[in-house]
Scaffold this motif. Structure first.
Motif, mmCIF file in Angstrom:
data_model
loop_
_atom_site.group_PDB
_atom_site.id
_atom_site.type_symbol
_atom_site.label_atom_id
_atom_site.label_comp_id
_atom_site.label_asym_id
_atom_site.label_seq_id
_atom_site.Cartn_x
_atom_site.Cartn_y
_atom_site.Cartn_z
ATOM 1 N N LEU A 156 55.313 3.761 78.905
ATOM 2 C CA LEU A 156 56.935 3.662 78.677
ATOM 3 C C LEU A 156 57.620 4.841 78.073
ATOM 4 O O LEU A 156 58.549 5.283 78.645
ATOM 5 C CB LEU A 156 57.086 2.028 77.890
ATOM 6 C CG LEU A 156 56.846 1.016 78.776
ATOM 7 C CD1 LEU A 156 56.955 -0.263 77.809
ATOM 8 C CD2 LEU A 156 57.936 0.827 79.792
ATOM 9 N N ILE A 157 56.630 5.398 77.242
ATOM 10 C CA ILE A 157 57.416 6.409 76.364
ATOM 11 C C ILE A 157 57.189 7.673 77.304
ATOM 12 O O ILE A 157 58.229 8.220 77.448
ATOM 13 C CB ILE A 157 56.485 6.614 75.124
ATOM 14 C CG1 ILE A 157 56.418 5.469 74.311
ATOM 15 C CG2 ILE A 157 57.189 7.974 74.450
ATOM 16 C CD1 ILE A 157 57.418 5.074 73.509
ATOM 17 N N THR A 187 52.818 -9.587 75.034
ATOM 18 C CA THR A 187 52.077 -8.445 74.114
ATOM 19 C C THR A 187 52.052 -7.190 74.581
ATOM 20 O O THR A 187 52.225 -6.802 75.934
ATOM 21 C CB THR A 187 50.493 -8.764 73.817
ATOM 22 O OG1 THR A 187 49.833 -8.788 74.864
ATOM 23 C CG2 THR A 187 50.346 -10.166 73.145
ATOM 24 N N THR A 188 52.360 -5.979 73.859
ATOM 25 C CA THR A 188 52.621 -4.785 74.337
ATOM 26 C C THR A 188 51.159 -4.034 74.216
ATOM 27 O O THR A 188 50.351 -4.079 73.046
ATOM 28 C CB THR A 188 53.262 -3.906 73.455
ATOM 29 O OG1 THR A 188 54.455 -4.614 73.473
ATOM 30 C CG2 THR A 188 53.698 -2.451 74.113
ATOM 31 N N LEU A 227 53.555 6.682 70.634
ATOM 32 C CA LEU A 227 54.673 7.479 70.665
ATOM 33 C C LEU A 227 54.462 8.901 70.814
ATOM 34 O O LEU A 227 54.914 9.524 71.689
ATOM 35 C CB LEU A 227 55.766 7.358 69.355
ATOM 36 C CG LEU A 227 56.986 7.852 69.402
ATOM 37 C CD1 LEU A 227 57.814 7.918 70.674
ATOM 38 C CD2 LEU A 227 57.862 7.700 68.227
ATOM 39 N N GLU A 282 62.514 4.784 63.628
ATOM 40 C CA GLU A 282 62.458 3.347 63.039
ATOM 41 C C GLU A 282 62.384 2.332 63.881
ATOM 42 O O GLU A 282 61.544 1.272 63.906
ATOM 43 C CB GLU A 282 63.490 3.443 62.100
ATOM 44 C CG GLU A 282 63.291 1.838 61.139
ATOM 45 C CD GLU A 282 62.704 2.186 59.900
ATOM 46 O OE1 GLU A 282 62.632 3.258 59.304
ATOM 47 O OE2 GLU A 282 62.617 1.257 59.038
ATOM 48 N N LEU A 283 63.140 2.281 64.954
ATOM 49 C CA LEU A 283 63.299 1.193 65.997
ATOM 50 C C LEU A 283 62.087 0.997 66.645
ATOM 51 O O LEU A 283 61.469 0.104 67.010
ATOM 52 C CB LEU A 283 64.550 1.056 66.311
ATOM 53 C CG LEU A 283 65.004 -0.262 67.198
ATOM 54 C CD1 LEU A 283 65.021 -1.231 66.290
ATOM 55 C CD2 LEU A 283 66.111 0.165 67.851
ATOM 56 N N VAL A 284 61.789 2.330 67.187
ATOM 57 C CA VAL A 284 60.738 2.482 68.294
ATOM 58 C C VAL A 284 59.345 2.030 67.382
ATOM 59 O O VAL A 284 58.475 1.403 68.110
ATOM 60 C CB VAL A 284 60.835 4.036 68.777
ATOM 61 C CG1 VAL A 284 59.195 4.176 69.667
ATOM 62 C CG2 VAL A 284 61.958 4.551 69.587
ATOM 63 N N LEU A 285 59.037 2.567 66.280
ATOM 64 C CA LEU A 285 57.859 2.165 65.518
ATOM 65 C C LEU A 285 57.793 0.852 65.281
ATOM 66 O O LEU A 285 56.729 0.352 64.734
ATOM 67 C CB LEU A 285 57.712 3.004 64.234
ATOM 68 C CG LEU A 285 57.746 4.655 65.140
ATOM 69 C CD1 LEU A 285 57.179 5.376 63.642
ATOM 70 C CD2 LEU A 285 56.448 4.760 66.040
ATOM 71 N N SER A 286 58.965 -0.023 65.250
ATOM 72 C CA SER A 286 58.827 -1.346 64.896
ATOM 73 C C SER A 286 58.153 -2.212 66.176
ATOM 74 O O SER A 286 57.798 -3.431 65.821
ATOM 75 C CB SER A 286 60.034 -1.992 64.767
ATOM 76 O OG SER A 286 60.857 -2.087 65.830
ATOM 77 N N SER A 287 57.975 -1.594 67.263
ATOM 78 C CA SER A 287 57.338 -2.076 68.385
ATOM 79 C C SER A 287 55.953 -1.209 68.950
ATOM 80 O O SER A 287 55.266 -1.866 69.526
ATOM 81 C CB SER A 287 58.131 -2.191 69.704
ATOM 82 O OG SER A 287 59.393 -2.481 69.435
ATOM 83 N N VAL A 288 55.767 0.023 68.645
ATOM 84 C CA VAL A 288 54.871 1.053 69.316
ATOM 85 C C VAL A 288 54.151 1.665 67.948
ATOM 86 O O VAL A 288 55.007 2.130 66.770
ATOM 87 C CB VAL A 288 55.683 1.928 69.973
ATOM 88 C CG1 VAL A 288 54.680 2.846 70.607
ATOM 89 C CG2 VAL A 288 56.202 1.287 71.181
ATOM 90 N N ALA A 341 52.361 0.978 76.405
ATOM 91 C CA ALA A 341 53.245 1.332 75.722
ATOM 92 C C ALA A 341 53.365 3.103 75.928
ATOM 93 O O ALA A 341 54.843 3.579 75.827
ATOM 94 C CB ALA A 341 53.010 1.211 74.186
#
Lengths: 304, 391
Positions: free
Chosen positions: B11-12, B2-3, B216, B205-211, B8
């Motif tokens: 990482l950003i 889990t993140t 962000l 879109e891809l970043v926000l599918s995890s974070v 998160a």
């Protein structure tokens, strides 16, 4: 299993999806088919919280999908996009890390997956230095790097060359064999028919058909009967009292309701002349889809 | 797998730093600014250097004339070199060759053309020496004459601004405002370009599918902010280095506490403007749109800068006092006043607190706009529309 139940979303007056329910079991590939703007992307994006539905629920193995589940899902958005200046191995590892993979593992998995996609020698290159096709592969790698339990791919075959199509097909088969569920959308119905265990057809934000490929084809309630004769066709065309989908120089394909007697049709054809071939099958997915989309269009015109 | 949120964000943040700190654009920008700072100090030290006055002397001089001249030079902080010349012709040649500014022969001062500085130095020295000699001839003794001359018409010097470093402080105040403006503007531009890049390439879109969008934004603001602090520290460090290398009189005013408060003001100003830049960039799918959306913010930023520059040259004025309290202008105006040595401690603390409160409020509003608009990669949004938008 991914279970989407009664998902609805409007943007002002526009209904994006209306009471959409669908399931993606583990170990199954589900194809998501519909015209542009039918609600495929809205449905897929809502799994990742990118769309906030007005109502409905989304669950994975019975639990409502939350941030902890997203780490176990892989996603390829319809709008492709990665960081242009980032080196591809770092980039893939970064997205793996966002899903909770530690840095060391993330880098080695990124390397492995790039090797498997024939990009092993490009790992240190910036994304923008790669050709369009190779950028697509990196995009795929990002969605696969965490070995997700659920893969959601929005138009993954778009813009792929035939070799890459085969690679992707192999990858999907491989993932499904390990117990992952796959939901992907596509306009290429022949591909969908070949790859998918199940399909879902959505038109105007509503699910119009769902089930195994066989079930959906059967759900049309008709058969395509093709008759070949060794005479000119016109008397045959006149004799067959059914709508035709095809009429070439020596063959007709007629759409016949399931409860119609095929013997009678064969007799009708024989009354015109010698029949050299007579067979029937369920309509292919393309025909089923076309007729569903057409019916839906007529419905919505009536409604408005 | 889990993140959780801190990781998160981290990482950003890490990506923001590593993807920029080694980039050519960042290094070139930093290098250029350092070079400019060294250049400014170098030029200033060249201008500041007073040319010594070169005076030639031909033949005998009145007793005490040369000593008088040296005394006057000392009082006026002007270095005076005296060269003995053999003849008038030699003197003219020396002027011709620029070895001397002029020369004295008998009771004449010879120059290429009238040089006010030279005249003002030489005339009283010679007059006094001649006067002493003549009074001596008239029968007064030397020490009586000396006494009389020393006391005669001597004015006591009273400085109203008793701070001998006030000019240096003004220069440092000016420099502080310029550096803070450059740093906040550059960091704001990084935020804008970073947000815009993610939106325009659709990678968001891809970043926000995890974070979460909030993570962000926060990670990006922290990452670019740390780079900004690095940049401010590098600039302040090179200002001190340049000041000591060129022996600038500004050096004493460049204190550690000034750099400390400068860093705090950078953080506050950056939070305030950076979060607005992030929100503005999140509205626009194209760069021109982003710039148009943010034009009013850029104007406010520029006006604040000019206001602060003005207040640095007159840190005591009413305007300077007012704008060092307004949160939009305070991050530039207050450090200027601090550097000028004019701000009281409670003003500094109060203005910092006020700016911090407003910066956090603005960050909250910007977050709301950013979170709602960043995912809409297909079209340009207005501020008002984004406020009420739903994902």
């Amino acid at each position: 299993m991914l279970q989407i139940t009664d998902l609805s979303k409007r943007y002002g007056d526009l209904v994006a999806v209306n009471n959409v329910s669908l399931a993606v079991p583990r170990g199954r590939v589900v194809g998501f088919v519909g015209p542009n703007g039918a609600g495929k992307s809205t449905t897929m994006r809502s799994v990742f919280g990118l769309v906030e539905p007005d109502s409905g629920s989304i669950s994975w193995d019975g639990e409502p999908v939350g941030p902890s589940h997203l780490a176990r899902f892989g996603y390829m958005p319809e709008q492709r996009g990665l960081y242009p200046k980032m080196k591809i191995q770092d980039q893939i590892a970064f997205f793996a890390e966002l899903k909770g993979v530690d840095r060391k593992t993330a880098l080695s998995r990124a390397a492995e997956i790039l090797e498997s996609l024939d990009l092993g020698d490009r790992m240190g290159d910036q994304l923008e230095k790669l050709s369009h096709g190779n950028q697509q592969r990196v995009q795929l790698a990002v969605s696969l790097v965490t070995n997700p339990e659920l893969l959601i791919l929005d138009e993954p075959f778009n813009g792929l060359d035939p070799v890459a199509v085969n690679t992707l097909q192999d990858v999907l088969t491989e993932r499904v064999a390990t117990g992952a569920g796959v939901l992907f959308s596509s306009h290429q119905l022949d591909l969908v028919e070949r790859i998918c265990d199940e399909i879902v057809i959505i038109v105007d934000g509503e699910i119009r058909a769902a089930g195994t490929v066989h079930d959906v084809r059967a759900s049309a309630g008709v058969r395509h009967v093709s008759i070949q004769v060794n005479r000119p066709l016109s008397p045959l065309v006149d004799a067959i009292n059914h709508p035709l989908v095809e009429g070439s120089t020596d063959q007709v394909v007629a759409v016949v309701d399931n409860d119609n007697d095929l013997e009678a049709i064969l007799a009708q054809a024989r009354s015109v002349g010698a029949v050299t071939r007579f067979d029937y099958d369920m309509p292919d997915l393309q025909s089923v889809f076309t007729s569903i989309a057409a019916t839906a269009g007529a419905d919505s015109q009536e409604a408005s | 797998m889990t993140t959780d949120r801190p990781s998160a964000v981290w990482l950003i943040t890490r990506r923001e730093i590593t993807s920029r700190v080694f980039s050519k654009a960042f290094l070139i920008g930093l290098g250029t600014t350092v070079v400019i700072i060294f250049g400014i100090f170098g030029i200033v030290s060249l201008i500041d250097q007073d040319d010594p006055v070169n005076l030639g002397v031909v033949g005998p001089t009145p007793a005490g004339a040369v000593e008088n001249l040296e005394l006057i030079g000392e009082l006026q902080e002007t270095e005076i070199d005296i060269t003995m010349l053999a003849s008038e012709a030699d003197g003219e040649l020396a002027i011709e060759e620029g070895e001397v500014d002029g020369f004295v022969i008998d009771d004449r001062l010879v120059m290429r053309e009238a040089d006010a500085e030279l005249i003002a130095l030489v005339t009283p020295a010679w007059q006094q020496a001649t006067l002493v000699a003549e009074l001596g001839d008239a029968g007064l003794n030397q020490s009586e004459i000396g006494q009389a001359l020393t006391n005669a018409g001597q004015l006591e010097i009273v400085e109203l601004e008793a701070d001998p470093e006030s000019e240096a402080k003004e220069a440092v105040a000016f420099l502080t405002v310029v550096l803070l403006f450059i740093s906040i503007q550059v960091a704001g531009a990084y935020i804008m370009m970073g947000v815009f890049e993610e939106k325009s390439t659709k990678v968001v879109e891809l970043v926000l599918s995890s974070v979460r969008a909030r993570d962000l934004l926060i990670g990006k603001i922290i990452g670019i902010g740390l780079l900004g602090i690095l940049q401010v520290a590098a600039l302040a460090g090179s200002a001190i280095a340049a000041a000591s290398i060129f022996g600038s009189s500004a050096l004493p005013a460049l204190s550690v506490s000034l750099i400390g408060t400068g860093l705090i003001w950078f953080v506050l100003g950056y939070m305030l403007y950076g979060s607005v830049f992030a929100a503005g960039a999140s509205l626009a799918p194209r760069q021109e749109d982003a710039q148009a959306t943010l034009a009013p913010v850029t104007v406010v930023l520029m006006l604040s800068y000019f206001g602060a520059i003005f207040s640095a040259s007159d840190p005591n004025s009413v305007v300077a006092r007012i704008i060092s309290w307004i949160p939009l202008t305070a991050p530039f105006a207050m450090p200027g006043r601090i550097a000028a040595g004019d701000a009281l401690w409670w003003e500094i603390i109060g203005s910092m607190a006020l700016t911090a409160i407003v910066a956090f409020l603005v960050l909250g509003l910007a977050e709301r706009i950013y979170v709602r608009s960043i995912i809409h990669t297909d079209r340009k949004l207005g501020w008002r529309e984004a406020w009420t938008l739903q994902a």
